[in-house]
Enzyme design. Structure first.
Site, PDB file in Angstrom:
ATOM      1  N   ASP A  46       0.778  -1.254  -0.105  1.00 24.92           N
ATOM      2  CA  ASP A  46       0.188  -0.006   0.343  1.00 24.92           C
ATOM      3  C   ASP A  46       1.104   1.385  -0.137  1.00 24.92           C
ATOM      4  O   ASP A  46       1.930   1.529   0.095  1.00 24.92           O
ATOM      5  CB  ASP A  46      -0.753   0.378   0.777  1.00 24.92           C
ATOM      6  CG  ASP A  46      -1.777   0.851   0.589  1.00 24.92           C
ATOM      7  OD1 ASP A  46      -2.250   1.691   0.008  1.00 24.92           O
ATOM      8  OD2 ASP A  46      -3.408   0.201   1.425  1.00 24.92           O
TER       9      ASP A  46
HETATM   10  C1  BGC Z   1      -5.231   3.096   0.239  1.00 22.96           C
HETATM   11  C2  BGC Z   1      -5.057   2.292  -0.436  1.00 22.96           C
HETATM   12  C3  BGC Z   1      -5.134   2.889  -2.366  1.00 22.96           C
HETATM   13  C4  BGC Z   1      -3.762   3.035  -2.388  1.00 22.96           C
HETATM   14  C5  BGC Z   1      -3.856   4.237  -3.626  1.00 22.96           C
HETATM   15  C6  BGC Z   1      -4.167   3.966   0.075  1.00 22.96           C
HETATM   16  O1  BGC Z   1      -4.497   5.337   1.113  1.00 22.96           O
HETATM   17  O2  BGC Z   1      -4.772   2.626   1.392  1.00 22.96           O
HETATM   18  O3  BGC Z   1      -6.195   1.382  -1.231  1.00 22.96           O
HETATM   19  O4  BGC Z   1      -5.342   1.733  -3.223  1.00 22.96           O
HETATM   20  O5  BGC Z   1      -3.597   4.916  -1.076  1.00 22.96           O
HETATM   21  O6  BGC Z   1      -4.517   5.272  -3.914  1.00 22.96           O
END
Ligand code: BGC
Length: 742
Positions: free
Chosen positions: A266
């Protein structure tokens, strides 16, 4: 094409993709390999040069198609090996045409609609050059305080697994190389939905057994549906943050499940390993993440910074890096990017076209859950009414009805409830309108007077209340989950006029509605319904179609009941309606043991406000005559469980028929009820139908104390009905021996 034949075609394709990926890996420098493992945010000045040098494998958050094509051109024509880019984006519940939030889609229990919604989202996103979405989010959560419950498919592993797999099929289509397919990403592996206190990014402690039986299950379903990628969770799971958790990614995902796609971290989650207190610095964080099996790093650039020295010093094995790069390249081959990485938007259906809007409308209509309907207040009849008052901050707000995670949705496409009601009733009814409150959080009474006045003048009031989009989603948790601001006061003021009130709630989570449910005649839960929320809700209010959604998550009476979910364990002292006492009814100087000694709260009892699976209809559905095809079955056999569904009402409607099972005795205790199947059935008035579920004994398996997946012989209860509180039950027994005389 059957799912099986699609999968075998994809396997074929995967094989040659893998061979081609390995050929490429053998030509790559270490820096180029690490480049493939690096995902960077779009928009920076240095991006073109980094791509040219082979230092970037994927870009996220670049949606301008000309720029995406230019980035692909640089990657293909100006980098040494000409490797195209993965272009990632959070396409969560639609791209330009916004569907209901995932929790709302889950309330439709409609596998085809969910698959179709994902397919439309994929086609629209692909027209901007996106080839990878970070969805579906399939974290089981039983805590509505957690803002990300909006993005989830609810509390139940079976429902979440089935619908998550539908999303995977929708995004990825028959073949990843289709022009309108994009790669999916099962996230967040794993346990994120169990964060303590419903607080985002918090710690999750989940015993392995529970992890496997509940939290991992939808991920296995996504994997079986062919999901191309996984994303690690931010959270600390049992002391090991997911981005450094080798048990999750190596043992479970690769070794047990044989996953052959790739894993992305993530956002910045690898750097956060140090913030968690799991590693001492960024360098150690990279070592832990790579060795745990995180193939691609999102956003921080740490792999590029530290992997060369970690490999040189033998902390990381280059062979492992090769495998990881191969996983990533394989997807690029499967997507057909080497053959054509460019996007010509003209070759795609237009975004937000009529067909997409109608699909979003149908999805929104099926997502709404009718929670209360006293004296058949709904549906409203244009013929019998002269006027309606439309009140509330969410009645005419095209932005707020879209919900969380709509990076690309545009509110000017939205059809609001007020607009749709006007269109639907035309000149037949007088529609009076007052916003009542500026926003859902407003703490003044400025708009009350006008709202009360139009309520007094009208035959019925339609109130559109709930939460603005910003109150749910990532990092948007609440400790109280009642209606924010002065909404309850406004409802009180309107209810005091004596005009019947229909309350429509748009929200990103279950709210505690105990205080307001009694004050209104009807209550329709619409979640954040998306672009076409208005017409979908108007159609339901005026009976063009009957509500048919069912709750994918339990609604607590009070926050203090959380976690409250239907598939709980029985405890040694389960409460019953006769065994509980309310705090207001306790005698003075009551003796210590006088209150029943069972599992309930003195101020909330033991039942939720609305249970999982619950939802009313304008029809009346009755269930009867449940039976099984056998009283005893052997391990390895199937059983049919059947009941009659009868529409005794006076309109055609759809009902979601649900099958629940309880395994009475287990090596580890089993839930009091578990969903094992569901079907959407449409019946005309007076019509009835036998509805059958076929269960194989493997579908009753669970992870035991030794973490083996077993179905244990013994007695099972089974129920069929319209909610998890169904009492229409029967039983059957599984016996170990295959020679069973029935
Ligand atoms: C989130 C993810 C997301 C990623 C990219 C993160 O803050 O937890 O679910 O896909 O950002 O935007």
């Amino acid at each position: 094409m059957s799912q099986h034949s699609c999968m075998s075609q994809d396997n074929e394709q995967a094989k040659s993709a893998e061979e081609r990926a390995w050929e490429l890996v053998s030509q790559m420098s270490l820096a180029e390999k690490i480049g493939q493992m690096t995902q960077v945010n779009g928009g920076s000045h240095e991006l073109h040069q980094a791509i040219r040098e082979g230092l970037v494998g994927s870009v996220l958050n670049e949606v301008n198609v000309e720029e995406v094509n230019e980035l692909q051109r640089v990657a293909m024509l100006e980098s040494r090996l000409g490797i195209p880019l993965l272009i990632g984006r959070d396409v969560i519940h639609g791209f330009k045409t916004i569907f209901p939030i995932p929790l709302g889609q889950a309330a439709s229990w409609d596998i085809d609609a969910v698959e179709r919604g994902a397919a439309i989202a994929a086609a629209e996103a692909a027209s901007s050059g996106i080839n990878w979405t970070f969805a579906p989010m399939i974290d089981i959560t039983r805590d509505p305080r957690w803002g990300r419950i909006a993005e989830s498919l609810g509390e139940d592993p079976y429902l979440c697994g089935v619908l998550g797999a539908a999303m995977v099929r929708g995004f990825q289509g028959d073949r990843l190389s289709n022009r309108e397919s994009i790669a999916a990403c099962a996230k967040h592996f794993a346990g994120y939905g169990a964060v303590e206190g419903g607080l985002d990014y918090n710690t999750a402690n989940i015993p392995e057994n529970e992890l496997r039986n509940v939290y991992l299950r939808p991920f296995k379903d996504a994997l079986d549906a062919g999901v191309a990628t996984f994303m690690s969770s931010f959270s600390d799971l049992n002391g090991v943050p997911a981005a450094g958790n080798g048990f999750l990614f190596k043992e479970v995902l690769r070794e047990e499940w044989d996953f052959n796609g790739f894993v992305v971290s993530d956002w910045d989650a690898i750097r956060e390993l140090t913030v968690h207190g799991f590693t001492a610095n960024d360098r150690d964080a990279v070592r832990e993440a790579v060795n745990a099996g995180i193939d691609m790093e999102m956003a921080s650039g740490l792999y590029r910074e530290y992997l060369p020295e970690l490999i040189a010093q033998d902390y990381v094995d280059e062979q492992q890096i090769d495998n990881m790069v191969c996983h990533i390249l394989k997807l690029k081959f499967q997507l057909g990017l080497f053959d054509n990485p460019y996007t010509d938007p003209g070759r795609f259906p237009r975004c937000v076209n009529e067909e997409h809007l109608q699909a979003a409308r149908a999805a929104a209509m099926r997502s709404c859950v009718l929670l209360k309907n006293d004296q058949a207040t709904l549906p409203l009849s244009k013929e019998q009414l002269d006027s309606v008052a439309v009140i509330g901050p969410l009645a005419d707000d095209g932005y707020e009805q879209l919900g969380t995670w709509v990076f690309d949705g545009e509110s000017h496409h939205s059809h609001t409830c007020l607009q749709a009601i006007h269109e639907l009733v035309g000149e037949d009814l007088e529609v009076r309108w007052a916003r009542g409150m500026e926003t859902s959080r407003c703490r003044n009474h400025d708009g009350f007077h006008e709202a009360v006045q139009i309520a007094e003048e009208s035959d019925v009031v339609l109130m559109f209340m709930g939460e603005e989009s910003i109150l749910s989603g990532e990092a948007h948790c609440r400790a109280e989950i009642d209606l924010p601001g002065n909404q309850e006061q406004l409802i009180d003021a309107i209810a005091a006029t004596g005009t019947p009130v229909v309350l429509v709630i748009m929200a990103g989570r279950p709210l505690t509605l105990q205080n307001v449910a009694d004050k209104v005649s009807a209550l329709l839960y619409a979640w954040h319904p998306g672009t076409m929320g208005g017409p979908a809700i108007a159609d339901l209010l005026f009976g063009i179609e009957s509500p048919s959604g069912k709750l994918p998550v339990t609604f607590p009476r009070l926050v203090g009941q959380i976690p409250i979910y239907y598939s709980r364990k029985n405890t040694g002292r389960p409460a019953s309606h006769d065994s509980i006492t309310h705090i207001d009814d306790i005698d003075g100087k009551a003796a210590q043991t006088s209150l029943g000694m069972s599992a309930f709260h003195l101020d909330a009892g033991f039942t939720p406000l609305f249970p999982f699976g619950y939802g009313l209809s304008y029809a009346r559905f009755e269930y009867r005559d449940i039976e099984t095809s056998a009283t005893h079955i052997a391990l390895g056999d199937n059983i049919d469980i059947t009941a009659t569904l009868h529409n005794t009402g006076d309109c055609t409607a759809e009902e979601i028929v649900q099958l629940y099972v309880r395994d009475l005795v287990g090596d580890v205790t089993r839930p009091v009820k578990e969903l094992k199947g569901f079907r959407r059935i449409r019946l005309k008035p007076g019509e009835s139908k036998r509805v059958s579920f076929n269960l194989h004994t493997d579908e009753l398996a669970f992870y035991n104390r030794k973490m083996s997946l077993v179905t244990e012989p013994g007695l099972f209860h089974a129920w069929i009905g319209g909610s998890s509180e169904t009492e229409l039950g029967t039983e059957f027994e599984i016996v170990a021996s295959p020679q069973v005389a029935d």
